[in-house]
Design an enzyme around this catalytic site. Structure first.
Site, PDB file in Angstrom:
ATOM      1  N   HIS A  38       0.851  -1.193   0.000  1.00  0.00           N
ATOM      2  CA  HIS A  38       0.000   0.000   0.000  1.00  0.00           C
ATOM      3  C   HIS A  38       0.885   1.241   0.000  1.00  0.00           C
ATOM      4  O   HIS A  38       1.327   1.718   1.043  1.00  0.00           O
ATOM      5  CB  HIS A  38      -0.908   0.017   1.230  1.00  0.00           C
ATOM      6  CG  HIS A  38      -1.616   1.325   1.395  1.00  0.00           C
ATOM      7  ND1 HIS A  38      -1.497   2.106   2.522  1.00  0.00           N
ATOM      8  CD2 HIS A  38      -2.425   2.006   0.555  1.00  0.00           C
ATOM      9  CE1 HIS A  38      -2.206   3.208   2.374  1.00  0.00           C
ATOM     10  NE2 HIS A  38      -2.776   3.172   1.196  1.00  0.00           N
TER      11      HIS A  38
ATOM     12  N   PHE B  33      -4.681  15.139   4.972  1.00  0.00           N
ATOM     13  CA  PHE B  33      -3.823  14.089   4.416  1.00  0.00           C
ATOM     14  C   PHE B  33      -3.480  14.408   2.965  1.00  0.00           C
ATOM     15  O   PHE B  33      -2.327  14.286   2.539  1.00  0.00           O
ATOM     16  CB  PHE B  33      -4.539  12.737   4.517  1.00  0.00           C
ATOM     17  CG  PHE B  33      -3.759  11.591   3.933  1.00  0.00           C
ATOM     18  CD1 PHE B  33      -2.730  11.001   4.647  1.00  0.00           C
ATOM     19  CD2 PHE B  33      -4.045  11.104   2.668  1.00  0.00           C
ATOM     20  CE1 PHE B  33      -2.008   9.939   4.113  1.00  0.00           C
ATOM     21  CE2 PHE B  33      -3.328  10.051   2.126  1.00  0.00           C
ATOM     22  CZ  PHE B  33      -2.315   9.468   2.856  1.00  0.00           C
TER      23      PHE B  33
ATOM     24  N   HIS C 125      -5.669  -1.508   2.217  1.00  0.00           N
ATOM     25  CA  HIS C 125      -5.564  -1.478   3.674  1.00  0.00           C
ATOM     26  C   HIS C 125      -6.931  -1.131   4.212  1.00  0.00           C
ATOM     27  O   HIS C 125      -7.719  -0.462   3.568  1.00  0.00           O
ATOM     28  CB  HIS C 125      -4.501  -0.490   4.169  1.00  0.00           C
ATOM     29  CG  HIS C 125      -4.907   0.947   4.120  1.00  0.00           C
ATOM     30  ND1 HIS C 125      -5.691   1.519   5.079  1.00  0.00           N
ATOM     31  CD2 HIS C 125      -4.646   1.923   3.228  1.00  0.00           C
ATOM     32  CE1 HIS C 125      -5.878   2.799   4.792  1.00  0.00           C
ATOM     33  NE2 HIS C 125      -5.257   3.072   3.662  1.00  0.00           N
TER      34      HIS C 125
END
Length: 689
Positions: free
Chosen positions: A303, A375, A594
Site C-alpha cells: 500500500h 492528508f 488497507h
C-alpha cells in the site's frame, strides 16, 4: 459453481431476507441528514424492523424441521467435541480424514515440531445455542459460496482449503482448477528489454460497445448491431444485488452477530494462549534456521502511492539538487509566462537552501488523524501546489521528468536493499480517454523499470468533482474513459504499443478516496444506470466497486483468452465509512489495500514501529512479511523463489522456513485453527439435516 438445491421453504426465507435487506437500505437513504451507514454494533438502532419483528423473523428460521429438533439436539450434543478434519485432494475419496484431538499423522506435518495445542472439550464448542448455530452455519456457507463464485468469475484468488470444505458439504470431490488462477507477467530475463514491442499479438478485429456501464465484446460490427456479444462471462446485476441483499440481511441477524463476536473473542484468546505455550519453541525453530532472519526476508509494501514512495528526506534532497543543476531551466508554465526553476521559487518567496524536512511538511502525522483533507494537503511540498505539479506529477511542462527520476532513484534503493519490494499506485481519473496514452508514454519514454517494483492503477472516486465542472456528462462516460482504452489495447496491442507494454507491468486496480464521505445513495435495483447518472452527486462506494469489478471481470476473461496478464481488484476499504463497504469488498475484491479503522488504530506502515506498539515477535514480523508477498501481484516465479516452490499450498506444507523464517509451529497453528472454524460450519450444516 455448485450450490445446495434450495427448497420451497428456503426460497421463502431468501425472499424474506431480501425484503429485510431492502428495508435496511431504505432506512439509510431516508436518514440523509445524520448517520447514514451501518455500524457493526448498532444495526438494531437504525433497523426499520423492530426487535419483536426481528425475533419473529429469526423464529421463522428456527421453526423449520421442528419434528426432528429433539433428535438433532441429541445427536449434536452427543459429539462432545467437534473434531478437526481436513478434506483431502481429488486423489482421495470425498470423506474427510479425522484428526484425533488435533494430532496428525499426515505426511504434511512431519516437518512440524511437537507443540502444545489448545482444544475446547465438553458438550458444546461453538458458543451459541444449537438452533442459532444451524442458522449461522447456513448463512456462512452461502456467504463463502458467494465469495468463491465472484472470485472465480473474475480470475481472482480464493483459497483451496475452504473450497475443499464447500465441496465436502455438497458431497462432491474437490478438484483443483488452475484455470481460475490470475496471470501475472513473469520477471524480465537477463538481457531482455522490458519495453520491447516486436512481440505484441496481432489485431483480433473485435468490436467494443459499453452498455449499462459494462464493456461488451462483439466479433464484428454486424454482431454488435444485433447485440450478439462473444460468449464471455458477463456480470448479472440482479444476481449481484440478490447476493448483496442476502449478505446484508445475514450481517444484521442477531445469531450471526453473536456467533461472530464470540468466535473472534475466542480466537484472539486462543492465539494468546498459543503464544504463551509455544513462543519459545517457535523462537527455537528460528534460531536453528541458518542465514535467514527478519532483515533478509522478502517483504512488500502493498500500500504505497507513487507520489509518496520516497521518504521526505529523499524528496528534500532531490529538490535541492534539481535547483543546483536546473535553476535556469524553464520548468513551469502560467497564464502570463513560462518560468524557470529559479523564477518559480522566487514566485513562491522561498529558496531551496532554506528548506528543511519540517518546512517541507509532507509527513502524515497526528494532525491528519481522521482528516482526509489534511492528508491530501501533505502531497503539496511546503503547501505549494506548484511544487507538487512539478515534482510529483506525470503530466506537466517537463513531461513528468522529475517524478520519473525520483521513482527510479527509489527503485535503485530497493534493488540495493535487495529484500524490499513495493507496489506503487499511479492514478487514472476517468476524466479523459487520453489519460492512459499519456501515462503509458511517460512510463515507457522514461524507461521506468525496477525488478523490485510492480504497479497498480488507482481510480479516485471523484466523479462529483468532474461533473460539477461539466467535464463529464454522466458517470458512464467516466467508466468508458477508464476501461475502453484498455480493452482496445488488449484487442489490438500493435496499435497501442506503449499502453500494451505498460499493462504488462500493471497487477491490479485500486479504488481510493475519503470513505467517510457519504453519497446519500444506496446501490439497489432502483439505482440509475451509469449513463443515466447525470446528477452532480457522487455514486456510493458499492456502485463504484460493482462497475469496476464488472469491467475487470470481462477484461480478465478477454486477456486470459489471449494469454495476457490479468488484473486484481484491490480497493481501499474499511478505513472509515460504512459496513457495506466491507461487504462489497468481500464479494468483489481479491484483497484490500488497507482497511485499518482509524477510529481505533493509528496507521502503522513501519515494521519497527509496529513491533514496538503491537509487541510483535520476530516470528510475527516474518509472518506479516510472508503474507505481504502472498498478497502482492508479484509473479508466480518470483513468489516460488522467495517463499518456496510449494507456496501455493496452504498450511505448513506450503511454508519453506529457510526462505520465510516463519516457524512451522506457527503455520500449523494457523492452518489447524482455520480448518477447525471451517469444520464447525460443516458440522452445523450436517446437524441440521
Amino acid at each position: 459453481m455448485p450450490l445446495l438445491k434450495l427448497t420451497a421453504e428456503e426460497k421463502q426465507i431468501d425472499d424474506a431476507m431480501r425484503s429485510f435487506a431492502e428495508k435496511v437500505f431504505a432506512s439509510e437513504v431516508r436518514d440523509d441528514g445524520g448517520r447514514q451507514e451501518i455500524s457493526p454494533f448498532d444495526v438494531d438502532d437504525i433497523c426499520p424492523i423492530s426487535h419483536l419483528e426481528m425475533q419473529a423473523h429469526i423464529f421463522q428460521l428456527e421453526a423449520q424441521s421442528t419434528s426432528s429438533e429433539v433428535r438433532r439436539k441429541r445427536r449434536f450434543f452427543g459429539r462432545k467435541t467437534v473434531n478437526l478434519s481436513v478434506p483431502q485432494s481429488e486423489t482421495s475419496s470425498t470423506k474427510m480424514s479425522q484428526f484425533d484431538e488435533y494430532i496428525s499423522s499426515s505426511p504434511m506435518y512431519q516437518t512440524v515440531p511437537d507443540f502444545q495445542r489448545v482444544q475446547i472439550t465438553g458438550d458444546y464448542a461453538s458458543g451459541v445455542t444449537v438452533e442459532d448455530f444451524e442458522i449461522v452455519c447456513k448463512g456462512l456457507y452461502r456467504a463463502l459460496c458467494i465469495r468463491e463464485k465472484y472470485m472465480q468469475k473474475s480470475f481472482q484468488r480464493f483459497p483451496n482449503t475452504p473450497s475443499k470444505y464447500l465441496r465436502n458439504v455438497e458431497g462432491e470431490a474437490w478438484v483443483t482448477n488452475e484455470n481460475f488462477y490470475p496471470v501475472f507477467t513473469p520477471p524480465v530475463k537477463k538481457g531482455e528489454d522490458p519495453f520491447r514491442t516486436d512481440d505484441l499479438p496481432e489485431n483480433l478485429g473485435y468490436h467494443l460497445k459499453m452498455k449499462d456501464g459494462i464493456v461488451y465484446i462483439y466479433p464484428d460490427e454486424a454482431a454488435a448491431s444485433k447485440d450478439e456479444p462473444k460468449p464471455l462471462p458477463y456480470p448479472n446485476l440482479d444476481s449481484f444485488l440478490d447476493d448483496m441483499n442476502f449478505l446484508l440481511a445475514l450481517i444484521a441477524q442477531g445469531p450471526v452477530k453473536t456467533y461472530a463476536h464470540r468466535r473472534l473473542k475466542f480466537l484472539s484468546s486462543k492465539f494468546q494462549v498459543h503464544e504463551m505455550l509455544n513462543e519459545m519453541d517457535e523462537l527455537k525453530e528460528l534460531k536453528n534456521n541458518p542465514h535467514r532472519d527478519f532483515y533478509n526476508c522478502r517483504k512488500v509494501d502493498t500500500h504505497i502511492h507513487a507520489a509518496a514512495c520516497m521518504n521526505q528526506k529523499h524528496l528534500l534532497r532531490f529538490i535541492k539538487k534539481s535547483y543546483q543543476v536546473d535553476a535556469d531551466r524553464v520548468v513551469y508554465s502560467t497564464k502570463e509566462k513560462n518560468l524557470t526553476l529559479k523564477e518559480l521559487f522566487a514566485k513562491l518567496k522561498m529558496h531551496p537552501y532554506d528548506l528543511t524536512v519540517d518546512s517541507l511538511d509532507v509527513h502524515a502525522g497526528r494532525q491528519t488523524f481522521q482528516r482526509f483533507d489534511k492528508f491530501n494537503d501533505k502531497y503539496n511540498p511546503v503547501g505549494a501546489s506548484e511544487l507538487r505539479d512539478l515534482y510529483l506529477k506525470t503530466d506537466n511542462y517537463i513531461a513528468g521528468e522529475y517524478f520519473a527520476t525520483i521513482i527510479k532513484e527509489v527503485g535503485t534503493d530497493l534493488v540495493e536493499a535487495k529484500y524490499q519490494h513495493a507496489e506503487p499506485r499511479l492514478s487514472i481519473y476517468g476524466r479523459s480517454p487520453e489519460e492512459w496514452s499519456k501515462l503509458s508514454s511517460w512510463f515507457v519514454s522514461n524507461r521506468i523499470h525496477c525488478p523490485n517494483m510492480t504497479w497498480m492503477i488507482q481510480v479516485p472516486r471523484i466523479y462529483d468533482v468532474f461533473r460539477s465542472k461539466n467535464f463529464l456528462p454522466h458517470f458512464g462516460k467516466m467508466l468508458e474513459n477508464i476501461f475502453m482504452p484498455i480493452f482496445e489495447a488488449t484487442i489490438n496491442p500493435q496499435a497501442h504499443p506503449d499502453l500494451s507494454v505498460f499493462l504488462k507491468r500493471i497487477t491490479g486496480f485500486d479504488s481510493v478516496d475519503d470513505e467517510s464521505k457519504h453519497s446519500g445513495h444506496m446501490f439497489s435495483s432502483k439505482s440509475p444506470k451509469p449513463q443515466e447518472w447525470t446528477m452532480e452527486r457522487n455514486p456510493s462506494y458499492t456502485y463504484y466497486a460493482y462497475y469496476m469489478y464488472a469491467n475487470i471481470m470481462v477484461l480478465n476473461s478477454l486477456r486470459k483468452e489471449r494469454g495476457m496478464n490479468t488484473f486484481l481488484f484491490r480497493p481501499h476499504c474499511g478505513e472509515a465509512g460504512a459496513l457495506t463497504h466491507l461487504m462489497t469488498a468481500f464479494m468483489t475484491a481479491d484483497n484490500i489495500s488497507h482497511g485499518l479503522n482509524l477510529k481505533k488504530e493509528p496507521l502503522m506502515e513501519e515494521y519497527a514501529i509496529a513491533a514496538q506498539v503491537f509487541k510483535l515477535s520476530t516470528c510475527d514480523m516474518c509472518e506479516v512479511a510472508r503474507n505481504s508477498v502472498l498478497q502482492c501481484g508479484m509473479s508466480h516465479e518470483e513468489k516460488a523463489r522467495y517463499l518456496g516452490n510449494n507456496y501455493l499450498e496452504e498450511g505448513p506444507i506450503g511454508n519453506d522456513i529457510r526462505r520465510t523464517n516463519v516457524a512451522q509451529i506457527r503455520m500449523a497453528y494457523r492452518y489447524e485453527t482455520w480448518c477447525y472454524e471451517l469444520n464447525l460450519i460443516a458440522e452445523g450444516l450436517k446437524s441440521g439435516e
